[in-house]
Design an enzyme around this catalytic site. Structure first.
Site, PDB file in Angstrom:
ATOM      1  N   SER A  44       0.823  -1.199   0.000  1.00 56.31           N
ATOM      2  CA  SER A  44       0.000   0.000   0.000  1.00 56.31           C
ATOM      3  C   SER A  44       0.869   1.265   0.000  1.00 56.31           C
ATOM      4  O   SER A  44       1.843   1.359  -0.735  1.00 56.31           O
ATOM      5  CB  SER A  44      -0.949  -0.044   1.204  1.00 56.31           C
ATOM      6  OG  SER A  44      -1.917   0.972   1.136  1.00 56.31           O
ATOM      7  N   ASP A 201      -5.658  -2.596  -3.024  1.00 57.36           N
ATOM      8  CA  ASP A 201      -4.666  -2.413  -1.965  1.00 57.36           C
ATOM      9  C   ASP A 201      -4.297  -3.747  -1.307  1.00 57.36           C
ATOM     10  O   ASP A 201      -5.152  -4.441  -0.754  1.00 57.36           O
ATOM     11  CB  ASP A 201      -5.256  -1.463  -0.922  1.00 57.36           C
ATOM     12  CG  ASP A 201      -4.239  -0.934   0.049  1.00 57.36           C
ATOM     13  OD1 ASP A 201      -3.419  -1.731   0.545  1.00 57.36           O
ATOM     14  OD2 ASP A 201      -4.262   0.277   0.322  1.00 57.36           O
TER      15      ASP A 201
END
Length: 276
Positions: A44, A201
């Site tokens: 992320s 993500d």
């Protein structure tokens, strides 16, 4: 004589703009302890932190991001919907990555330590943004109920994950795409494609993915405190001393961004004072 690195591996977790705490922390401690990991893993927003760490441009990323926040007064793209869609986030993020992680930085990264970036893929059934949103809800539920940086509920919904070679992406001039794809939060952001597969993500699968192979001592820099931290003798989990001031996706407040970096510096200095 060159100082031996006390950690063989470095893991940088996600957390959106909270990851600027990592930048400040690493800026404060890396040279003091001789931190030169043989392997790095990120997920992320921690992927941008990792890029800044490897090429030593973390503070440049901070200043470039803060400058854009100072010119952006809304997290909704009211006047730029044709260019930005729902929000200006993905455009601003990409602009910063393109500016700071330039050709010279990519060469440094390509020649740097092995670097693995965790990305996730929504289930094959359904629209990527819709199934990604379901995975996001599972992630939030598990985060608050279980309270561990390592997750399993999104995978039970069919979310898969994979490591991408960050050095190879730098050599192939795909690093900007990788850094931006790694930080795609559904349903706010539209999932991009990586090698033909939609990406969401990777933090929904694991906020602290250790490298493969997992060998030696590992320093794991989180961006929030968790109730349940695994008891793993070869791992050192670090987290902010208190909640960081910046909201993870508020792209309007440069002061909160700088305060988050400064908190990381302060936490790093305190950690040095208590590290044997």
């Amino acid at each position: 004589m060159e100082r031996a690195s006390p950690y063989d591996q470095l893991v940088l977790s996600g957390g959106g703009l909270r990851c600027f705490w990592q930048g400040g922390f690493m800026d404060a401690v890396r040279d003091q302890i001789g931190l030169a990991p043989a392997r790095i893993a990120s997920v992320s927003g921690g992927t941008l932190s990792a890029a800044g760490f490897i090429c030593r441009r973390g503070r440049d990323i901070l200043e470039a991001m803060a400058a854009r926040f100072a010119r952006n007064d809304s997290n909704i793209a009211w006047n730029t919907v044709e260019r930005d869609g729902m929000t200006p986030h993905q455009r601003i993020y990409r602009e910063v990555v393109e500016e700071i992680i330039d050709a010279d930085a990519r060469r440094i990264i390509a020649d740097g330590p092995p670097w693995q970036v965790l990305i996730a893929h929504p289930p094959l059934h359904g629209m990527p943004s819709g199934s990604g949103a379901a995975a996001s809800m599972a992630y939030e539920a598990e985060l608050h109920i279980v309270g561990s940086p390592h997750f399993s509920w999104a995978e039970a919904l069919g979310v898969t994950s994979s490591f991408v070679d960050g050095r190879a992406a730098a050599r192939e001039n795909r690093l900007t795409d990788l850094i931006c794809a790694a930080a795609t939060i559904p349903p706010v952001f539209e999932p991009p494609l990586w090698d033909g597969k939609p990406v969401i993500d990777g933090g929904m699968v694991d906020q602290a993915p250790v490298p493969e192979p997992d060998e030696g001592r590992t320093l794991i820099a989180l961006t929030r405190r968790y109730r349940s931290i695994p008891d793993a003798p070869r791992r050192t989990y670090l987290a902010p001393g208190e909640e960081v001031p910046v909201d993870k996706i508020d792209f309007t407040d440069p002061e909160m961004l700088r305060r988050t970096w400064d908190m990381g510096v302060a936490d790093g200095r305190r950690w040095l004072n208590h590290t044997p």
